[in-house]
Design an enzyme around this catalytic site. Structure first.
Site, PDB file in Angstrom:
ATOM      1  N   ASP A   1       0.826  -1.203   0.000  1.00 58.51           N
ATOM      2  CA  ASP A   1       0.000   0.000   0.000  1.00 58.51           C
ATOM      3  C   ASP A   1       0.853   1.243   0.000  1.00 58.51           C
ATOM      4  OD1 ASP A   1      -2.447  -1.090   0.213  1.00 58.51           O
ATOM      5  OD2 ASP A   1      -2.570  -0.991   2.380  1.00 58.51           O
TER       6      ASP A   1
ATOM      7  N   LYS B   1      -3.155   3.706  -3.342  1.00 60.61           N
ATOM      8  CA  LYS B   1      -3.492   4.879  -4.155  1.00 60.61           C
ATOM      9  C   LYS B   1      -2.216   5.611  -4.531  1.00 60.61           C
ATOM     10  CE  LYS B   1      -7.728   5.859  -1.822  1.00 60.61           C
ATOM     11  NZ  LYS B   1      -8.047   6.491  -0.581  1.00 60.61           N
TER      12      LYS B   1
ATOM     13  N   MET C   1      -7.490   9.488   9.972  1.00 62.84           N
ATOM     14  CA  MET C   1      -8.265   9.715   8.736  1.00 62.84           C
ATOM     15  C   MET C   1      -9.308  10.816   8.917  1.00 62.84           C
ATOM     16  SD  MET C   1      -8.944   5.791   7.519  1.00 62.84           S
ATOM     17  CE  MET C   1      -9.719   5.259   9.021  1.00 62.84           C
TER      18      MET C   1
HETATM   19  N1  SAH Z   1      -2.981   1.012   9.904  1.00 60.91           N
HETATM   20  C1  SAH Z   1      -2.527   2.371  10.030  1.00 60.91           C
HETATM   21  C2  SAH Z   1      -3.641   3.368   9.907  1.00 60.91           C
HETATM   22  C3  SAH Z   1      -4.294   3.369   8.547  1.00 60.91           C
HETATM   23  S1  SAH Z   1      -5.490   4.652   8.416  1.00 60.91           S
HETATM   24  C4  SAH Z   1      -1.804   2.519  11.354  1.00 60.91           C
HETATM   25  O1  SAH Z   1      -1.866   1.643  12.213  1.00 60.91           O
HETATM   26  O2  SAH Z   1      -1.109   3.546  11.505  1.00 60.91           O
HETATM   27  C5  SAH Z   1      -4.541   5.953   7.707  1.00 60.91           C
HETATM   28  C6  SAH Z   1      -4.414   7.094   8.685  1.00 60.91           C
HETATM   29  O3  SAH Z   1      -3.337   6.866   9.570  1.00 60.91           O
HETATM   30  C7  SAH Z   1      -4.110   8.428   8.053  1.00 60.91           C
HETATM   31  O4  SAH Z   1      -5.265   9.073   7.579  1.00 60.91           O
HETATM   32  C8  SAH Z   1      -3.527   9.176   9.225  1.00 60.91           C
HETATM   33  O5  SAH Z   1      -4.548   9.599  10.111  1.00 60.91           O
HETATM   34  C9  SAH Z   1      -2.749   8.095   9.922  1.00 60.91           C
HETATM   35  N2  SAH Z   1      -1.319   8.055   9.542  1.00 60.91           N
HETATM   36  C10 SAH Z   1      -0.663   7.010   9.032  1.00 60.91           C
HETATM   37  N3  SAH Z   1       0.636   7.305   8.863  1.00 60.91           N
HETATM   38  C11 SAH Z   1       0.811   8.571   9.272  1.00 60.91           C
HETATM   39  C12 SAH Z   1       1.930   9.453   9.361  1.00 60.91           C
HETATM   40  N4  SAH Z   1       3.147   9.062   8.968  1.00 60.91           N
HETATM   41  N5  SAH Z   1       1.740  10.694   9.850  1.00 60.91           N
HETATM   42  C13 SAH Z   1       0.522  11.103  10.250  1.00 60.91           C
HETATM   43  N6  SAH Z   1      -0.565  10.318  10.181  1.00 60.91           N
HETATM   44  C14 SAH Z   1      -0.432   9.063   9.724  1.00 60.91           C
END
Ligand code: SAH
Length: 351
Positions: A130, A152, A263
């Site tokens: 992803d 995406k 998100m």
């Molecule tokens: N499985 C992932 C979350 C997926 S949902 C986890 O455990 O982190 C995707 C969301 O994660 C984004 O919209 C944002 O809110 C957050 N996110 C993921 N990576 C990020 C990063 N490097 N910096 C800030 N927000 C992040």
């Protein structure tokens, strides 16, 4: 080990496979993993589905024959290769040998992945990822694997979820080790549960390697602990993808702990408004931590009342983690805000 297997093992141990022409014979469904393994070891591999499909060129040029599949199918190939080159065999059990490993890649560069995740990549035949930026790095960690970006990308739609699951299961049923690489932790808004269910439903063995979730790691990288002794002894991770329903906002406000929203950037105003309506003070500290673990990381701190406007003015966007609660005060960026306030300057801080 019987005599035949000992002899085959000796052939493999003594043979330097680099540049060696190897002919793999067997049904494509079963040979794919073997082909990748030999290619990874440096061999120049040609493949024939059955002895009848062996071209003269391939059988004459081969320096090693590898027969894959049920032993009853080997006789023809053995005869064709007899006297030309050593032959080794790989019986294939009836059960599929492929597997799926869901790997959490963590919230940033590959340095935040676990050693188990790195090991899974090294063993992968296929990586379905992803992740946007680091396909090159992934390829380096998964030598010989086919890396498919199903996420995406600008100008491209993500591959639909059912298509990802189909790709994953089909390749595993073909005998391949499939790594499904996901941001953060696979089970935190990562659809990991659905992918595990798809593998289990198809009879494919599946394991999950956890990852550092952005829900905890990203606030932490901005100096915001999601729990803090005497301040907050619980945190709730909430999807901000859709606005908070009033009864949920009330329940969250009533918990008295940290609220972490993922998100949620496109809903920042409705989310903060809902939390205030749900019972939290407009003065509750709140932060947006944007692009965690990248050189462009920023923190925007304010209160539930001020954060949406501040974030909009700073042009903050996804991916960002929104953190609401007293723990925000622990960060250095909050301390700067308070310092600025004390000398009568800007009330809120972007850092
Ligand atoms: N499985 C992932 C979350 C997926 S949902 C986890 O455990 O982190 C995707 C969301 O994660 C984004 O919209 C944002 O809110 C957050 N996110 C993921 N990576 C990020 C990063 N490097 N910096 C800030 N927000 C992040």
């Amino acid at each position: 080990m019987n005599r035949e297997l000992r002899r085959e093992a000796a052939v493999l141990i003594e043979t330097d496979l680099t540049g060696l022409p190897v002919l793999v014979v067997g049904p494509p469904r079963l040979t794919a993993a073997t082909v990748r393994r030999y290619e990874r070891a440096g061999a120049v591999v040609s493949v024939a589905a059955s002895p009848c499909d062996m071209t003269t060129e391939a059988s004459e040029g081969a320096r090693l024959g590898v027969l894959v599949g049920p032993a009853v199918t080997w006789a023809g190939a053995r005869t064709a290769l007899a006297g030309r080159c050593p032959v080794v065999t790989e019986p294939v059990p009836d059960a599929p040998r492929g597997r799926v490993v869901l790997v959490g890649a963590g919230p940033g560069g590959l340095e935040l992945m676990t050693l188990a995740g790195i090991r899974a990549l090294a063993e992968a035949d296929v990586v379905l990822t992803d992740r946007l930026a680091e396909v090159g790095d992934i390829a380096a960690l998964a030598p010989g694997a086919e890396v498919v970006d199903v996420g995406k990308r600008p100008g491209h739609h993500a591959v639909p979820q059912d298509e990802i699951e189909r790709l994953m299961v089909d390749r595993a049923l073909a005998g391949l080790t499939v790594v499904r690489l996901k941001g953060g932790d696979p089970y935190v808004f990562g659809r990991g549960g659905e992918e595990v269910a798809a593998a289990v439903g198809a009879g494919v063995p599946v394991t999950v390697v956890p990852g550092v979730s952005s829900a905890v790691g990203v606030p932490g990288s901005a100096g915001i602990p999601v729990t803090h002794r005497g301040v907050s002894h619980l945190f709730t991770v909430v999807s901000g993808h859709v606005p908070l329903e009033p009864h949920r906002a009330e329940a969250l406000a009533g918990l008295g702990g940290t609220v972490v929203l993922l998100m949620g950037m496109h809903n920042l105003l409705p989310l903060t408004t809902a939390l205030v309506r749900g019972g939290l003070s407009r003065d509750t500290p709140a932060a947006v931590v944007e692009r965690g673990f990248t050189p462009d990381q920023r923190s925007i701190v304010g209160t539930l009342g001020t954060l949406p406007d501040l974030a909009a003015r700073a042009g903050a966007a996804s991916p960002s983690v929104i953190v609401v609660g007293e723990v925000v005060r622990q960060s250095a960026v909050w301390a700067r805000r308070v310092g600025a306030e004390a000398v009568g300057r800007a009330l809120d801080v972007v850092a």
